[in-house]
Write a protein that holds these residues in place. Sequence first.
Motif, PDB file in Angstrom:
ATOM      1  N   ALA A 191       7.769  89.463  54.445  1.00  0.00           N
ATOM      2  CA  ALA A 191       7.413  88.421  53.472  1.00  0.00           C
ATOM      3  C   ALA A 191       8.573  87.441  53.275  1.00  0.00           C
ATOM      4  O   ALA A 191       8.354  86.221  53.176  1.00  0.00           O
ATOM      5  CB  ALA A 191       7.027  89.055  52.140  1.00  0.00           C
ATOM      6  N   LEU A 192       9.791  87.946  53.231  1.00  0.00           N
ATOM      7  CA  LEU A 192      10.942  87.052  53.051  1.00  0.00           C
ATOM      8  C   LEU A 192      11.047  86.087  54.229  1.00  0.00           C
ATOM      9  O   LEU A 192      11.327  84.890  54.055  1.00  0.00           O
ATOM     10  CB  LEU A 192      12.233  87.877  52.899  1.00  0.00           C
ATOM     11  CG  LEU A 192      12.297  88.774  51.653  1.00  0.00           C
ATOM     12  CD1 LEU A 192      13.590  89.594  51.643  1.00  0.00           C
ATOM     13  CD2 LEU A 192      12.189  87.959  50.370  1.00  0.00           C
ATOM     14  N   VAL A 193      10.807  86.603  55.432  1.00  0.00           N
ATOM     15  CA  VAL A 193      10.831  85.727  56.621  1.00  0.00           C
ATOM     16  C   VAL A 193       9.704  84.699  56.526  1.00  0.00           C
ATOM     17  O   VAL A 193       9.881  83.524  56.890  1.00  0.00           O
ATOM     18  CB  VAL A 193      10.719  86.576  57.906  1.00  0.00           C
ATOM     19  CG1 VAL A 193      10.484  85.687  59.119  1.00  0.00           C
ATOM     20  CG2 VAL A 193      11.977  87.423  58.092  1.00  0.00           C
ATOM     21  N   THR A 194       8.559  85.122  56.008  1.00  0.00           N
ATOM     22  CA  THR A 194       7.426  84.194  55.872  1.00  0.00           C
ATOM     23  C   THR A 194       7.777  83.036  54.936  1.00  0.00           C
ATOM     24  O   THR A 194       7.448  81.877  55.223  1.00  0.00           O
ATOM     25  CB  THR A 194       6.177  84.941  55.347  1.00  0.00           C
ATOM     26  OG1 THR A 194       5.869  86.004  56.252  1.00  0.00           O
ATOM     27  CG2 THR A 194       4.981  84.013  55.233  1.00  0.00           C
ATOM     28  N   PHE A 195       8.446  83.329  53.830  1.00  0.00           N
ATOM     29  CA  PHE A 195       8.872  82.243  52.930  1.00  0.00           C
ATOM     30  C   PHE A 195       9.696  81.220  53.707  1.00  0.00           C
ATOM     31  O   PHE A 195       9.495  80.013  53.572  1.00  0.00           O
ATOM     32  CB  PHE A 195       9.711  82.802  51.778  1.00  0.00           C
ATOM     33  CG  PHE A 195       8.930  83.431  50.665  1.00  0.00           C
ATOM     34  CD1 PHE A 195       7.984  82.701  49.955  1.00  0.00           C
ATOM     35  CD2 PHE A 195       9.141  84.754  50.307  1.00  0.00           C
ATOM     36  CE1 PHE A 195       7.261  83.273  48.912  1.00  0.00           C
ATOM     37  CE2 PHE A 195       8.424  85.339  49.271  1.00  0.00           C
ATOM     38  CZ  PHE A 195       7.482  84.597  48.577  1.00  0.00           C
ATOM     39  N   ARG A 196      10.643  81.722  54.510  1.00  0.00           N
ATOM     40  CA  ARG A 196      11.509  80.803  55.261  1.00  0.00           C
ATOM     41  C   ARG A 196      10.691  80.005  56.280  1.00  0.00           C
ATOM     42  O   ARG A 196      10.837  78.791  56.391  1.00  0.00           O
ATOM     43  CB  ARG A 196      12.614  81.581  55.980  1.00  0.00           C
ATOM     44  CG  ARG A 196      13.601  80.685  56.709  1.00  0.00           C
ATOM     45  CD  ARG A 196      14.553  81.463  57.577  1.00  0.00           C
ATOM     46  NE  ARG A 196      13.890  82.283  58.573  1.00  0.00           N
ATOM     47  CZ  ARG A 196      13.370  81.842  59.714  1.00  0.00           C
ATOM     48  NH1 ARG A 196      13.437  80.564  60.010  1.00  0.00           N
ATOM     49  NH2 ARG A 196      12.776  82.664  60.564  1.00  0.00           N
ATOM     50  N   GLU A 197       9.806  80.697  56.993  1.00  0.00           N
ATOM     51  CA  GLU A 197       8.998  80.016  58.012  1.00  0.00           C
ATOM     52  C   GLU A 197       8.132  78.921  57.404  1.00  0.00           C
ATOM     53  O   GLU A 197       7.875  77.906  58.038  1.00  0.00           O
ATOM     54  CB  GLU A 197       8.097  81.038  58.724  1.00  0.00           C
ATOM     55  CG  GLU A 197       8.846  81.974  59.645  1.00  0.00           C
ATOM     56  CD  GLU A 197       7.953  83.079  60.199  1.00  0.00           C
ATOM     57  OE1 GLU A 197       8.403  83.779  61.123  1.00  0.00           O
ATOM     58  OE2 GLU A 197       6.821  83.260  59.688  1.00  0.00           O
ATOM     59  N   GLU A 198       7.687  79.155  56.169  1.00  0.00           N
ATOM     60  CA  GLU A 198       6.782  78.194  55.531  1.00  0.00           C
ATOM     61  C   GLU A 198       7.530  77.104  54.774  1.00  0.00           C
ATOM     62  O   GLU A 198       6.912  76.268  54.111  1.00  0.00           O
ATOM     63  CB  GLU A 198       5.829  78.931  54.577  1.00  0.00           C
ATOM     64  CG  GLU A 198       4.895  79.914  55.272  1.00  0.00           C
ATOM     65  CD  GLU A 198       3.958  79.242  56.266  1.00  0.00           C
ATOM     66  OE1 GLU A 198       3.437  78.163  55.942  1.00  0.00           O
ATOM     67  OE2 GLU A 198       3.765  79.796  57.374  1.00  0.00           O
ATOM     68  N   GLU A 229      18.018  86.424  59.960  1.00  0.00           N
ATOM     69  CA  GLU A 229      16.585  86.128  59.803  1.00  0.00           C
ATOM     70  C   GLU A 229      16.287  84.997  58.826  1.00  0.00           C
ATOM     71  O   GLU A 229      15.280  84.313  58.963  1.00  0.00           O
ATOM     72  CB  GLU A 229      15.840  87.394  59.337  1.00  0.00           C
ATOM     73  CG  GLU A 229      15.942  88.564  60.300  1.00  0.00           C
ATOM     74  CD  GLU A 229      15.263  88.291  61.634  1.00  0.00           C
ATOM     75  OE1 GLU A 229      14.309  87.486  61.677  1.00  0.00           O
ATOM     76  OE2 GLU A 229      15.684  88.894  62.650  1.00  0.00           O
ATOM     77  N   LEU A 230      17.148  84.812  57.830  1.00  0.00           N
ATOM     78  CA  LEU A 230      16.881  83.779  56.829  1.00  0.00           C
ATOM     79  C   LEU A 230      17.895  82.647  56.894  1.00  0.00           C
ATOM     80  O   LEU A 230      17.643  81.547  56.399  1.00  0.00           O
ATOM     81  CB  LEU A 230      16.885  84.389  55.414  1.00  0.00           C
ATOM     82  CG  LEU A 230      15.943  85.577  55.181  1.00  0.00           C
ATOM     83  CD1 LEU A 230      16.094  86.098  53.758  1.00  0.00           C
ATOM     84  CD2 LEU A 230      14.493  85.187  55.454  1.00  0.00           C
ATOM     85  N   GLY A 231      19.048  82.935  57.461  1.00  0.00           N
ATOM     86  CA  GLY A 231      20.076  81.905  57.596  1.00  0.00           C
ATOM     87  C   GLY A 231      21.275  82.151  56.700  1.00  0.00           C
ATOM     88  O   GLY A 231      21.138  82.702  55.592  1.00  0.00           O
TER      89      GLY A 231
END
Lengths: 326, 82
Positions: A191-198, A229-231
Amino acid sequence: MSAVACELCPRACVIPEGAAGDCRVRVNIGGKLRATTYGRPSAIHIDPMEKKPLYHFHPGTQVFSLGTAGCNLHCLNCQNWQLSQRGGDEIEEVYPAEPAEVVAAAQGERCRGVAYTYSDPVVFYEYVEDTATLARAAGLANVFVTAAYINREPLRRLCRVLDAAHGDLKAFDDGFYRRVSGATLRPVLDALVTFREEGVWIEIINLVIPTLNDDLAMIRRMARWIVAELGADTPLHFSRFQPQYRMRNLPPTPVETLRRARAEALDAGLRYVYVGNVQGDVGSSTYCPRDGTLLIGRSGFTITDYKLTAEGRCPTCNDKIPGVWL
Amino acid sequence: MITLARHWHRRDVRFLALIAMTALLIALHLGEGLRLAAREGSGHRVIDVKALERRIDAGDLSDREADWYHLATPQESGGGGP
């Protein structure tokens, strides 16, 4: 009897008629799943953005904050357990507020945005989505404060109307999630990666609990994962544990533990690492990673110094500081 | 003497049968718990739905239909079917 299968979070509850999901507030009535706390918050406050805590998102502004009963996690140390570990039918205090009323109230109070918080807003998903859609149309920002225990597909749809998320990464250890929160780690990371992707601005919080998740090697692994993964520009907040709810047997986190965790995460490559719940600590302010200039000074939830330029740059080296600024 | 032995024998048999039945019930109970725990997506909570409906009727709670669900398949609902 028509059972329904909830698709919202990784629990995948199968709910017989007349029963609720594990979150207590999504109820099968007559073969249809009902969001019983839609438009029925039990906590409403106007908070500083720093209280969420978000440090790189409209600092110094006020945010209209609300939460309903219920939660899909069951953390032994929950600080809002009177709200989160009860169903809507178990709470007396309910303040009916339809999405349009929330937006009007936020505007009336001159808030910069609306925060969905206190319990986990995953369980009042539909209320968040409808309110956030109206809030965005009205020029307000939407802030999602969450433990990120949600399936990817519903999260992607919700991200269309979110501006910032504050994600709680409780530990970089699946065993901790199972023992302390009754959940699992993998879906949270997804989910945390999804926030970043979006494209949602995200900051991470980690509540450091003595003996349970204060191992520096684990903190280093967590920080490396965030970098990868998030930067490296993702802010990470280490917060101080206070004994409460079903975890009164442990002492508050020593401030020195938080400082060591911060040093470890900075060493692992993160550029903005903070210490929270410690009044006036040097680790609660923002510094330029290049030259160490104090950019935003903080004491508690108060901003004591603000030196970023109007473009969000360091006044000394002119480096762009990541965030959503004033 | 023989009568006494038969008496004790019958008592032992009944006692052993009682122990065996208790052990079987415990095993079934534990097995059911393990089966439920192993079946992903079984989580739900029993609530007082009448009380909930009264609060919905009073306006304290909402009956807004949720997104993100489907009728459970027989496999999902443990063979009982929707």
